[in-house]
Write an enzyme that holds these catalytic residues in place. Structure first.
Site, PDB file in Angstrom:
ATOM      1  N   LEU A  61      39.178  43.548  23.634  1.00  0.00           N
ATOM      2  CA  LEU A  61      40.521  44.003  24.005  1.00  0.00           C
ATOM      3  C   LEU A  61      40.531  44.869  25.259  1.00  0.00           C
ATOM      4  CD1 LEU A  61      41.877  44.723  20.417  1.00  0.00           C
ATOM      5  CD2 LEU A  61      42.247  42.677  21.812  1.00  0.00           C
TER       6      LEU A  61
ATOM      7  N   MET B  71      42.231  42.171  30.029  1.00  0.00           N
ATOM      8  CA  MET B  71      42.585  40.751  29.958  1.00  0.00           C
ATOM      9  C   MET B  71      42.853  40.319  28.513  1.00  0.00           C
ATOM     10  SD  MET B  71      42.840  39.240  32.916  1.00  0.00           S
ATOM     11  CE  MET B  71      42.645  37.482  32.618  1.00  0.00           C
ATOM     12  N   GLY B  72      41.962  40.735  27.604  1.00  0.00           N
ATOM     13  CA  GLY B  72      42.116  40.367  26.202  1.00  0.00           C
ATOM     14  C   GLY B  72      43.373  40.980  25.601  1.00  0.00           C
TER      15      GLY B  72
ATOM     16  N   LYS C  87      32.843  40.168  28.525  1.00  0.00           N
ATOM     17  CA  LYS C  87      32.152  39.936  29.788  1.00  0.00           C
ATOM     18  C   LYS C  87      31.292  38.674  29.685  1.00  0.00           C
ATOM     19  CE  LYS C  87      29.516  43.113  32.550  1.00  0.00           C
ATOM     20  NZ  LYS C  87      29.716  42.866  33.895  1.00  0.00           N
TER      21      LYS C  87
ATOM     22  N   SER D   9      43.297  32.060  34.764  1.00  0.00           N
ATOM     23  CA  SER D   9      43.495  32.724  36.054  1.00  0.00           C
ATOM     24  C   SER D   9      44.840  33.413  36.131  1.00  0.00           C
ATOM     25  CB  SER D   9      43.395  31.717  37.202  1.00  0.00           C
ATOM     26  OG  SER D   9      43.610  32.392  38.425  1.00  0.00           O
TER      27      SER D   9
ATOM     28  N   LYS E 199      37.592  26.159  36.652  1.00  0.00           N
ATOM     29  CA  LYS E 199      37.925  27.557  36.970  1.00  0.00           C
ATOM     30  C   LYS E 199      36.980  28.094  38.048  1.00  0.00           C
ATOM     31  CE  LYS E 199      39.861  31.613  36.836  1.00  0.00           C
ATOM     32  NZ  LYS E 199      38.979  32.665  37.124  1.00  0.00           N
TER      33      LYS E 199
ATOM     34  N   HIS F  97      38.160  26.731  41.249  1.00  0.00           N
ATOM     35  CA  HIS F  97      39.379  27.481  41.575  1.00  0.00           C
ATOM     36  C   HIS F  97      39.007  28.778  42.288  1.00  0.00           C
ATOM     37  CE1 HIS F  97      42.006  30.903  40.678  1.00  0.00           C
ATOM     38  NE2 HIS F  97      43.034  30.073  40.710  1.00  0.00           N
TER      39      HIS F  97
ATOM     40  N   GLU G 282      39.650  30.079  45.978  1.00  0.00           N
ATOM     41  CA  GLU G 282      40.249  31.418  46.160  1.00  0.00           C
ATOM     42  C   GLU G 282      39.474  32.202  47.238  1.00  0.00           C
ATOM     43  OE1 GLU G 282      40.946  33.670  42.407  1.00  0.00           O
ATOM     44  OE2 GLU G 282      39.658  35.201  43.273  1.00  0.00           O
ATOM     45  N   TYR G 283      38.152  32.162  47.162  1.00  0.00           N
ATOM     46  CA  TYR G 283      37.328  32.840  48.173  1.00  0.00           C
ATOM     47  C   TYR G 283      37.644  32.287  49.571  1.00  0.00           C
ATOM     48  CZ  TYR G 283      33.787  35.189  45.143  1.00  0.00           C
ATOM     49  OH  TYR G 283      33.105  36.000  44.271  1.00  0.00           O
TER      50      TYR G 283
ATOM     51  N   ARG H  74      31.303  37.490  52.852  1.00  0.00           N
ATOM     52  CA  ARG H  74      31.250  38.683  51.994  1.00  0.00           C
ATOM     53  C   ARG H  74      29.843  39.263  52.025  1.00  0.00           C
ATOM     54  NH1 ARG H  74      34.937  38.003  46.522  1.00  0.00           N
ATOM     55  NH2 ARG H  74      36.674  36.871  47.471  1.00  0.00           N
TER      56      ARG H  74
HETATM   57  C1  6PG Z   1      41.577  34.804  38.703  1.00  0.00           C
HETATM   58  C2  6PG Z   1      40.547  35.529  39.482  1.00  0.00           C
HETATM   59  C3  6PG Z   1      39.680  36.332  38.580  1.00  0.00           C
HETATM   60  C4  6PG Z   1      38.865  37.402  39.262  1.00  0.00           C
HETATM   61  C5  6PG Z   1      37.887  36.860  40.238  1.00  0.00           C
HETATM   62  C6  6PG Z   1      37.481  37.874  41.249  1.00  0.00           C
HETATM   63  O1  6PG Z   1      41.571  33.583  38.822  1.00  0.00           O
HETATM   64  O2  6PG Z   1      42.374  35.424  38.014  1.00  0.00           O
HETATM   65  O3  6PG Z   1      39.760  34.606  40.173  1.00  0.00           O
HETATM   66  O4  6PG Z   1      38.904  35.449  37.842  1.00  0.00           O
HETATM   67  O5  6PG Z   1      39.730  38.302  39.853  1.00  0.00           O
HETATM   68  O6  6PG Z   1      36.775  36.447  39.509  1.00  0.00           O
HETATM   69  O7  6PG Z   1      36.278  37.464  41.745  1.00  0.00           O
HETATM   70  P1  6PG Z   1      35.361  38.339  42.655  1.00  0.00           P
HETATM   71  O8  6PG Z   1      35.204  39.677  42.005  1.00  0.00           O
HETATM   72  O9  6PG Z   1      34.084  37.548  42.681  1.00  0.00           O
HETATM   73  O10 6PG Z   1      36.051  38.416  43.971  1.00  0.00           O
END
Ligand code: 6PG
Length: 473
Positions: free
Chosen positions: A10, A13-14, A75, A128, A182, A185, A189-190, A287
């Site tokens: 919890l 996110m949980g 985690k 996500s 995911k 995804h 995102e990166y 990064r």
């Molecule tokens: C999401 C995000 C989430 C998290 C990332 C951040 O989809 O909600 O991607 O999973 O914020 O894992 O990743 P970094 O800490 O590697 O930037």
């Protein structure tokens, strides 16, 4: 009363996922290793719906209706295995463990296989949207068996984000498919974040704009084809003034980007699958470079170009075009990786459906994803999104500006690895002939690695140390 679903773990996110379920009228069992968190959740948010707090794993499992749906929000890595070891012995065949963390898909495949032997469904699920998404509607990417989706799908779809009435949740495919998608995804995102960062850097250091002016540029872009969550929050971050110093927030943040691993996995997996994902790789490396403080310090005195900024009024428009084109490339590469992973593991992933569930709830949510959905609708087996009519035209229109931006970055010494690699990928795919032919010649020369010819089938070797005639290998 029994709970329809349970959440263990919890942290934020949980907790938010449990609240989302409760708010949608699903009685939810809640459990945490330390029960103070469970108590705090019920005390603070108990009025939002029906929560069934449990202090022990046994009570938690008992409070779930059958087949049991148990969501694990801990985690990724060791803690997930520990929770599985703790709960699996309490479950019965037909029950489901949903892992909603950012797990590595290989771990998910291993766990799924082990639990399948005991009749338990293990559903690796990508979620996500961060804390807000978890509470108000995330994008959800469940893997696992089709049978488990029958019992879970309606609940997950109910709490997911909706776009035009369509839930941002679909059964991705068996075993690790959900966590794989995911992962990609996050890789995308990166790449998206890196391209946005380069746009900012160019507007700042090539065009000489201030952070609040750049925020305005992003706000304008957010009303057009680049409209997305990431562009929207970029404007917010750039417009923010640090309270303590009165300086632009972006100037007081240490310029060393961190990462938790999903971007790196996307690249490692792409290497294994043989899929070129330069846009994602450069984002991960950018990064990494930023974090090497000693290396950067040592190199700070290296000479750069002598020219100053470009004050061309059309530069921001050119950057918008470079950003859009590079973004198309990055997404094309990410979808290629999903296609390759799906083929490798026999997942049969519907690529258009992935674009559909990313339109809302998730970090990369954007207007743009509707275009990708449409592209796969028009041709589900297209080898690349780049050749889709809309994207081909957009990139074609953008390319002159894109080349100018990359050239300007190089001329002025502003690093733009994302823009550059995207353009190089585009030109590589377009090329009539690649210098790979020369690479093959070199390999044959020093290692007799053989080559294939354009005019005949078979493998050949040239006798480089002899009379240079060709022999069939
Ligand atoms: C999401 C995000 C989430 C998290 C990332 C951040 O989809 O909600 O991607 O999973 O914020 O894992 O990743 P970094 O800490 O590697 O930037």
């Amino acid at each position: 009363q029994k709970a329809r679903i349970g959440v263990t773990g919890l942290a934020v996110m949980g907790r938010n996922l449990a609240r989302n379920l409760a708010r949608h009228g699903h009685p939810v069992a809640v459990h945490n290793r330390t029960s103070a968190r469970t108590k705090a959740l019920v005390e603070k948010f108990g009025g939002e719906g029906t929560f069934l707090p449990a202090e022990t794993p046994e009570r938690f499992v008992e409070s779930l209706e059958r087949p049991r749906r148990l969501v694990v929000m801990v985690k990724a890595g060791g803690p997930t295995d520990a929770v599985i070891d703790e709960f699996a012995p309490l479950l019965e065949p037909g029950d489901m463990i949903v892992d909603g963390g950012n797990a590595n898909f290989a771990d998910t495949r291993r766990r799924e296989a082990a639990l399948r032997d005991r009749g338990i469904h293990f559903v690796g699920t990508g979620i996500s949207g961060g804390e807000e998404g978890a509470l108000h509607g995330p994008s959800i990417m469940p893997g696992g068996s089709a049978e488990s989706y029958e019992a879970l799908g309606p609940l997950l779809e109910d709490i997911s984000a909706k776009v035009d009435g369509t839930p941002c949740c679909v059964h991705v495919g068996p075993d690790g498919a959900g966590h794989f998608v995911k992962m990609v995804h996050n890789g995308i995102e990166y790449a998206d974040m890196q391209l946005i960062a380069e746009s900012y850097d160019l507007l700042r250091h090539a065009a000489g704009l201030a952070p609040d002016e750049i925020a305005e540029v992003f706000r304008t872009w957010n009303t057009g084809r680049l409209e997305s969550y990431l562009i929207e929050i970029t404007a917010e971050v750039l417009a923010h003034t640090d309270v303590a110093t009165g300086r632009p927030f972006v100037d007081v943040v240490l310029d060393q980007a961190e990462q938790k691993g999903t971007g790196r996995w996307t690249v490692q997996t792409a290497l294994d699958l043989g899929v070129p994902v330069g846009g994602i790789a450069e984002a991960v490396f950018a990064r990494s470079v930023s974090g090497h403080a000693a290396l950067r310090e040592a190199a700070r005195s290296l000479p750069g170009p002598s020219r100053g900024a470009v004050a061309d009024s059309g530069f921001a428009d050119a950057v918008e075009k470079a950003l859009y084109a590079s973004k198309i490339v990055a997404y094309a590469q990410g979808f290629h990786e999903i296609q390759a992973g799906s083929a490798e593991y026999g997942w049969n992933i519907d690529l258009g459906a992935m674009a559909t569930i990313w339109r809302g709830g998730c970090i990369i949510r954007a207007r743009f994803l509707d275009r990708i959905r449409a592209a796969y609708e028009a041709d589900p087996h297209t080898p690349t999104l780049l050749t889709d009519d809309h994207f081909a035209e957009a990139v074609g229109d953008a390319q002159d500006a894109w080349r100018e931006v990359v050239a300007t970055a190089a001329r002025l010494g502003v690093p733009a690895p994302g823009f550059s690699t995207a353009l190089a990928y585009y030109d590589s795919l377009r090329a009539d002939r690649l210098p790979a032919a020369l690479t093959q010649g070199q390999r044959d020369f020093f290692g007799a690695h053989t080559y294939r010819r354009t005019d005949r089938d078979g493998a050949f070797h040239t006798l480089w140390g002899g009379d240079r005639t060709e022999v069939s290998a």
